[in-house]
Write a protein that holds these residues in place. Structure first.
Motif, mmCIF file in Angstrom:
data_model
loop_
_atom_site.group_PDB
_atom_site.id
_atom_site.type_symbol
_atom_site.label_atom_id
_atom_site.label_comp_id
_atom_site.label_asym_id
_atom_site.label_seq_id
_atom_site.Cartn_x
_atom_site.Cartn_y
_atom_site.Cartn_z
ATOM 1 N N VAL A 183 -29.105 39.375 -101.585
ATOM 2 C CA VAL A 183 -28.614 38.167 -102.235
ATOM 3 C C VAL A 183 -28.118 37.145 -101.226
ATOM 4 N N GLY A 184 -27.371 37.593 -100.216
ATOM 5 C CA GLY A 184 -26.792 36.650 -99.270
ATOM 6 C C GLY A 184 -27.827 35.811 -98.550
ATOM 7 N N SER A 185 -28.821 36.475 -97.922
ATOM 8 C CA SER A 185 -29.832 35.727 -97.172
ATOM 9 C C SER A 185 -30.753 34.961 -98.102
ATOM 10 N N PHE A 186 -31.050 35.547 -99.251
ATOM 11 C CA PHE A 186 -31.959 34.879 -100.187
ATOM 12 C C PHE A 186 -31.321 33.609 -100.744
ATOM 13 N N ALA A 187 -29.981 33.651 -100.972
ATOM 14 C CA ALA A 187 -29.294 32.500 -101.546
ATOM 15 C C ALA A 187 -29.402 31.283 -100.642
ATOM 16 N N ARG A 188 -29.489 31.502 -99.318
ATOM 17 C CA ARG A 188 -29.548 30.376 -98.397
ATOM 18 C C ARG A 188 -30.919 29.726 -98.337
ATOM 19 N N ARG A 189 -31.957 30.414 -98.821
ATOM 20 C CA ARG A 189 -33.302 29.857 -98.663
ATOM 21 C C ARG A 189 -34.076 29.751 -99.967
ATOM 22 N N ARG A 190 -33.445 30.087 -101.098
ATOM 23 C CA ARG A 190 -34.174 30.027 -102.352
ATOM 24 C C ARG A 190 -34.392 28.573 -102.763
ATOM 25 N N PRO A 191 -35.550 28.261 -103.292
ATOM 26 C CA PRO A 191 -35.806 26.901 -103.763
ATOM 27 C C PRO A 191 -35.208 26.687 -105.143
ATOM 28 N N ARG A 192 -35.056 25.424 -105.513
ATOM 29 C CA ARG A 192 -34.631 25.091 -106.865
ATOM 30 C C ARG A 192 -35.890 24.852 -107.686
ATOM 31 N N LEU A 193 -36.156 25.736 -108.629
ATOM 32 C CA LEU A 193 -37.384 25.676 -109.415
ATOM 33 C C LEU A 193 -37.091 25.280 -110.854
ATOM 34 N N GLN A 194 -38.126 24.770 -111.502
ATOM 35 C CA GLN A 194 -38.062 24.414 -112.916
ATOM 36 C C GLN A 194 -38.624 25.581 -113.722
ATOM 37 N N TRP A 195 -37.805 26.155 -114.604
ATOM 38 C CA TRP A 195 -38.179 27.329 -115.373
ATOM 39 C C TRP A 195 -38.262 27.000 -116.863
ATOM 40 N N ALA A 196 -39.200 27.645 -117.539
ATOM 41 C CA ALA A 196 -39.263 27.624 -119.000
ATOM 42 C C ALA A 196 -39.231 29.067 -119.494
ATOM 43 N N LEU A 197 -38.315 29.359 -120.401
ATOM 44 C CA LEU A 197 -38.269 30.665 -121.050
ATOM 45 C C LEU A 197 -38.840 30.481 -122.446
ATOM 46 N N LYS A 198 -39.980 31.083 -122.719
ATOM 47 C CA LYS A 198 -40.657 30.891 -123.997
ATOM 48 C C LYS A 198 -40.427 32.104 -124.889
ATOM 49 N N ILE A 199 -39.916 31.835 -126.103
ATOM 50 C CA ILE A 199 -39.558 32.902 -127.020
ATOM 51 C C ILE A 199 -40.222 32.677 -128.371
ATOM 52 N N SER A 200 -40.174 33.707 -129.203
ATOM 53 C CA SER A 200 -40.880 33.678 -130.484
ATOM 54 C C SER A 200 -40.060 33.097 -131.626
ATOM 55 N N ALA A 201 -38.779 32.871 -131.434
ATOM 56 C CA ALA A 201 -37.914 32.446 -132.524
ATOM 57 C C ALA A 201 -38.316 31.080 -133.065
ATOM 58 N N PRO A 202 -38.174 30.865 -134.372
ATOM 59 C CA PRO A 202 -38.422 29.533 -134.950
ATOM 60 C C PRO A 202 -37.441 28.510 -134.385
ATOM 61 N N ALA A 203 -37.852 27.241 -134.389
ATOM 62 C CA ALA A 203 -37.021 26.187 -133.815
ATOM 63 C C ALA A 203 -35.916 25.729 -134.750
ATOM 64 N N ASP A 204 -36.040 26.021 -136.063
ATOM 65 C CA ASP A 204 -35.026 25.568 -137.004
ATOM 66 C C ASP A 204 -33.876 26.572 -137.076
ATOM 67 N N ALA A 205 -32.942 26.322 -137.996
ATOM 68 C CA ALA A 205 -31.738 27.151 -138.092
ATOM 69 C C ALA A 205 -32.046 28.610 -138.399
ATOM 70 N N SER A 206 -33.199 28.881 -139.009
ATOM 71 C CA SER A 206 -33.541 30.267 -139.331
ATOM 72 C C SER A 206 -33.723 31.122 -138.079
ATOM 73 N N GLY A 207 -34.003 30.480 -136.957
ATOM 74 C CA GLY A 207 -34.193 31.225 -135.718
ATOM 75 C C GLY A 207 -32.948 31.385 -134.881
ATOM 76 N N ASP A 208 -31.832 30.769 -135.314
ATOM 77 C CA ASP A 208 -30.631 30.772 -134.482
ATOM 78 C C ASP A 208 -30.056 32.163 -134.254
ATOM 79 N N LEU A 209 -30.318 33.082 -135.175
ATOM 80 C CA LEU A 209 -29.736 34.421 -135.064
ATOM 81 C C LEU A 209 -30.715 35.455 -134.535
ATOM 82 N N TRP A 210 -31.889 35.021 -134.109
ATOM 83 C CA TRP A 210 -32.856 35.967 -133.537
ATOM 84 C C TRP A 210 -32.317 36.526 -132.223
#
Length: 348
Positions: free
Chosen positions: A22-49
């Protein structure tokens, strides 16, 4: 051990070693753009998934490593207004078929419903494949297409054995909805005469309403409920139990210092110690519930000090922070490999 399993094991060791630097990696890790894609619906019905809470905790852990993270529910996977191009896409595979995002490092992480994942899906051009079951990962690895084990996780910042004074007291606790069935562990607990407290909806269709404390328990109060229970009950979807996918509830409950009675599942981490016990009949369940007592190590249950040690081990080995380190190290390695292979060293 066959050659494929051997390669899987070696690859996993390499990833873990990199994640632990962690120590050495923290000094050289890039800042990346991530997307976490999940199956839950986008409306309120998915809030508790469950995958909404899972993705939230993983996103928080990745952000703590300097990453930019967005969570895309299923209906918003194709955005009407394109944000900055994603560098890494993690497909938290559940009920929906994942779709490869061109130009990104695509990571499949199977956390539930393994019966719905086909060989055709696995054969899609993912850059990395993980599964929350060691046995499933070994079984579905193939030459040139390894599947690495990456188990579920917990947030030890919330799920901690440290008492807060806001515990929700109960004897035998179950948190969960019916899923439109009479879940066997609840049925068996009632048959065993348990002093049961349930948080979840739909239960009056199956049981006496006196067992139901509330139709809903806010996710932020779940740690208080686990700490305040004498015993926490857990069960799995049948396919997850059969394929060794230990549920997220086990990680959370043990990290909170709770003891758990569960249906049987292979692949329970050694760090759980004796905190999780499986039953196979009403009689076995009754014996486990009757035998448990505060500090009663003679019955096979851990003492309070042993519980604290197990909780600390789970916090150390199975936090979302650990999982985020593995994913980030793997994504960075994959991007570097792709850059080297590209003509002229251009970025993928």
């Amino acid at each position: 051990m066959n050659a494929t399993v051997g390669r899987v094991g070696k690859a996993l060791i390499v990833l873990r070693e990199r994640a632990l630097r962690v120590g050495s990696f923290a000094r050289r890790r890039p800042r990346l753009q991530w997307a976490l894609k999940i199956s839950a619906p986008a409306d309120a019905s998915g809030d508790l998934w469950g995958d909404v809470f899972f993705a939230h905790d993983l996103a928080t852990a990745l952000r703590s490593l300097g990453q930019t993270v967005h969570v895309d529910r299923y209906a918003t996977r194709d955005r009407p207004v394109q944000r900055m191009r994603d560098d890494v896409v993690v497909h938290l595979v559940g009920l929906r078929r994942p779709e490869i995002v061109p130009g990104a490092v695509n990571i499949l992480w199977l956390i539930s419903h393994p019966e719905m994942v086909t060989e055709d899906e696995l054969a899609q051009p993912f850059d990395l494949r993980f599964a929350a079951s060691e046995s499933w990962a070994k079984k579905h690895s193939a030459p040139g297409r390894p599947v690495l084990p990456l188990l579920q996780a917990t947030d030890p910042g919330r799920f901690t054995p440290t008492r807060s004074g806001s515990e929700i007291a109960s004897d035998v606790l179950f948190v969960g909805k019916t899923r439109a069935i009479f879940r066997p562990i609840v049925r068996d607990a009632i048959a065993a005469g348990a002093d049961l407290a349930i948080y979840g909806d739909g239960w009056p269709d199956f049981i006496d309403p006196r067992f139901v404390r509330a139709d809903f328990l806010d996710n932020e109060r779940v740690p208080d409920a686990y700490r305040g229970a004498r015993v926490v009950l857990n069960d799995h979807w049948q396919d997850m139990a059969d394929e060794g996918f230990a549920s997220n509830r086990l990680f959370d409950a043990v990290a909170a210092g709770a003891i758990v009675v569960s249906d049987s599942v292979d692949g329970v981490p050694v760090e759980f110690g004796g905190m999780v016990r499986a039953y196979g009949s009403v009689e076995e369940l009754r014996a486990l519930l009757d035998a448990e007592g505060e500090g009663d190590g003679d019955a096979g249950w851990p003492t309070p000090s042993e519980r604290r040690r197990a909780a600390a081990a789970v916090a150390e080995k199975h936090s979302f922070a650990r999982r985020a380190e593995v994913l980030l190290a793997a994504a960075v390695q994959r991007r570097r490999s792709a850059r080297v292979r590209a003509p002229g060293g251009s970025r993928r």
